[in-house]
Scaffold this motif. Structure first.
Motif, PDB file in Angstrom:
ATOM      1  N   HIS A 118      71.264  37.713  24.412  1.00 30.38           N
ATOM      2  CA  HIS A 118      70.592  36.762  25.181  1.00 30.38           C
ATOM      3  C   HIS A 118      70.452  35.525  23.686  1.00 30.38           C
ATOM      4  CE1 HIS A 118      67.757  33.817  27.019  1.00 30.38           C
ATOM      5  NE2 HIS A 118      67.013  34.112  26.148  1.00 30.38           N
ATOM      6  N   ARG A 119      70.109  36.061  22.562  1.00 30.08           N
ATOM      7  CA  ARG A 119      69.775  35.387  21.418  1.00 30.08           C
ATOM      8  C   ARG A 119      71.148  34.756  20.666  1.00 30.08           C
ATOM      9  NH1 ARG A 119      66.250  38.447  17.511  1.00 30.08           N
ATOM     10  NH2 ARG A 119      64.872  38.229  19.293  1.00 30.08           N
ATOM     11  N   TYR A 120      72.188  35.504  20.780  1.00 31.07           N
ATOM     12  CA  TYR A 120      73.264  35.116  19.919  1.00 31.07           C
ATOM     13  C   TYR A 120      74.606  34.854  20.764  1.00 31.07           C
ATOM     14  CZ  TYR A 120      70.156  36.437  15.995  1.00 31.07           C
ATOM     15  OH  TYR A 120      69.539  36.833  15.039  1.00 31.07           O
ATOM     16  N   GLY A 121      74.726  35.490  21.917  1.00 36.44           N
ATOM     17  CA  GLY A 121      76.072  35.488  22.522  1.00 36.44           C
ATOM     18  C   GLY A 121      76.743  34.246  22.729  1.00 36.44           C
ATOM     19  N   ARG A 122      76.048  33.098  23.497  1.00 42.02           N
ATOM     20  CA  ARG A 122      76.743  31.913  23.743  1.00 42.02           C
ATOM     21  C   ARG A 122      76.959  31.014  22.257  1.00 42.02           C
ATOM     22  NH1 ARG A 122      77.339  28.376  28.506  1.00 42.02           N
ATOM     23  NH2 ARG A 122      77.815  26.311  27.622  1.00 42.02           N
ATOM     24  N   ALA A 123      75.886  31.073  21.718  1.00 43.91           N
ATOM     25  CA  ALA A 123      75.736  30.297  20.221  1.00 43.91           C
ATOM     26  C   ALA A 123      76.807  30.956  19.546  1.00 43.91           C
ATOM     27  CB  ALA A 123      74.493  30.203  19.647  1.00 43.91           C
ATOM     28  N   CYS A 124      77.378  32.039  19.240  1.00 46.49           N
ATOM     29  CA  CYS A 124      78.246  32.602  18.434  1.00 46.49           C
ATOM     30  C   CYS A 124      79.677  32.471  18.879  1.00 46.49           C
ATOM     31  CB  CYS A 124      77.982  34.131  17.972  1.00 46.49           C
ATOM     32  SG  CYS A 124      76.523  34.413  16.853  1.00 46.49           S
ATOM     33  N   ARG A 125      79.732  32.662  20.060  1.00 45.66           N
ATOM     34  CA  ARG A 125      81.104  32.301  20.895  1.00 45.66           C
ATOM     35  C   ARG A 125      81.373  30.764  20.565  1.00 45.66           C
ATOM     36  NH1 ARG A 125      84.271  36.649  22.840  1.00 45.66           N
ATOM     37  NH2 ARG A 125      83.121  38.158  23.239  1.00 45.66           N
ATOM     38  N   ASP A 126      80.539  29.862  20.937  1.00 43.57           N
ATOM     39  CA  ASP A 126      80.843  28.483  20.522  1.00 43.57           C
ATOM     40  C   ASP A 126      80.943  27.989  18.999  1.00 43.57           C
ATOM     41  OD1 ASP A 126      80.404  28.170  23.304  1.00 43.57           O
ATOM     42  OD2 ASP A 126      78.350  27.333  23.379  1.00 43.57           O
ATOM     43  N   PHE A 127      80.230  28.646  18.345  1.00 42.73           N
ATOM     44  CA  PHE A 127      80.436  28.503  17.006  1.00 42.73           C
ATOM     45  C   PHE A 127      81.920  28.947  16.416  1.00 42.73           C
ATOM     46  CE2 PHE A 127      78.922  29.785  12.313  1.00 42.73           C
ATOM     47  CZ  PHE A 127      79.671  28.592  11.797  1.00 42.73           C
ATOM     48  N   GLU A 128      82.280  30.030  16.879  1.00 41.02           N
ATOM     49  CA  GLU A 128      83.599  30.564  16.495  1.00 41.02           C
ATOM     50  C   GLU A 128      84.722  29.587  17.132  1.00 41.02           C
ATOM     51  OE1 GLU A 128      86.461  34.550  16.622  1.00 41.02           O
ATOM     52  OE2 GLU A 128      84.844  34.277  18.384  1.00 41.02           O
ATOM     53  N   ALA A 129      84.499  29.401  18.221  1.00 41.59           N
ATOM     54  CA  ALA A 129      85.534  28.432  18.874  1.00 41.59           C
ATOM     55  C   ALA A 129      85.589  26.894  18.310  1.00 41.59           C
ATOM     56  CB  ALA A 129      85.339  28.474  20.397  1.00 41.59           C
ATOM     57  N   HIS A 130      84.429  26.746  18.051  1.00 44.00           N
ATOM     58  CA  HIS A 130      84.430  25.245  17.518  1.00 44.00           C
ATOM     59  C   HIS A 130      83.416  25.015  16.210  1.00 44.00           C
ATOM     60  CE1 HIS A 130      86.450  24.034  21.152  1.00 44.00           C
ATOM     61  NE2 HIS A 130      85.541  24.605  21.934  1.00 44.00           N
ATOM     62  N   PRO A 131      83.652  25.662  14.970  1.00 47.28           N
ATOM     63  CA  PRO A 131      82.971  25.459  13.884  1.00 47.28           C
ATOM     64  C   PRO A 131      82.631  23.967  13.623  1.00 47.28           C
ATOM     65  CG  PRO A 131      85.394  26.435  13.365  1.00 47.28           C
ATOM     66  CD  PRO A 131      85.101  26.401  14.748  1.00 47.28           C
ATOM     67  N   GLU A 132      83.520  23.157  13.504  1.00 42.36           N
ATOM     68  CA  GLU A 132      83.518  22.022  13.196  1.00 42.36           C
ATOM     69  C   GLU A 132      82.501  21.111  14.170  1.00 42.36           C
ATOM     70  OE1 GLU A 132      86.327  21.866  16.542  1.00 42.36           O
ATOM     71  OE2 GLU A 132      86.216  23.021  14.812  1.00 42.36           O
ATOM     72  N   GLN A 133      82.100  21.718  15.281  1.00 41.26           N
ATOM     73  CA  GLN A 133      81.191  21.169  16.077  1.00 41.26           C
ATOM     74  C   GLN A 133      79.663  21.628  15.552  1.00 41.26           C
ATOM     75  OE1 GLN A 133      80.906  18.960  18.660  1.00 41.26           O
ATOM     76  NE2 GLN A 133      78.613  18.929  18.228  1.00 41.26           N
TER      77      GLN A 133
END
Length: 153
Positions: A118-133
């Motif tokens: 809940h705390r990290y799942g989506r944010a970490c997947r998004d960060f890994e896929a788009h670090p520039e964002q």
């Protein structure tokens, strides 16, 4: 499969890499790099714990994939840590600290893994896929500035 992620890592390195004579690092770049490194360390720890919990359920293929995600985030953490002036030991200590904190938040039990998901799942997947964002988001909150003349050579 991982070419997009490596492109993102390369972009991070170009934006926040070491200064050259033609392009000095913009004001706040080391703060931005430090924050990105911190976020990446948290995600690396999240993916490592995820892999451990997946392996405990005999989901070895999933665990192996999660460890690949951890490697990507770890690479970003070290790259950005270096750009911010941190030593290798400093980044390693950061990783150990956040990993321990994440384990404590689930009472060191995979039964409570949903807390981390809940705390990290989506944010970490998004960060890994788009670090520039993630860097763009941090800049919009006043951390670091864009290169005034485009990317450095």
């Amino acid at each position: 499969m991982y070419s997009i992620r490596w492109h993102g890592i390369a972009l991070c390195g170009l934006i926040l890499g070491t200064s050259s004579s033609a392009h000095a690092a913009p004001p706040g770049a080391s703060d931005l790099a430090n924050e990105v490194s911190s976020d990446a360390a948290q995600c690396a720890a999240f993916f490592e714990i995820s892999a451990t919990c997946a392996a405990n359920t005999d989901a070895m293929a999933t665990a192996a994939d999660l460890l690949e995600h951890r490697k990507v985030m770890e690479k970003i953490a070290f790259l950005m840590g270096k750009a911010s002036g941190m030593s290798v030991e400093g980044v390693q200590a950061r990783f150990a600290t956040v990993s321990d904190a994440e384990l404590e938040s689930i009472s060191r039990s995979c039964v409570n893994f949903s807390v981390l998901l809940h705390r990290y799942g989506r944010a970490c997947r998004d960060f890994e896929a788009h670090p520039e964002q993630r860097m763009t988001d941090l800049r919009s909150h006043g951390l670091g500035t864009a290169w005034p003349n485009g990317l450095p050579d």
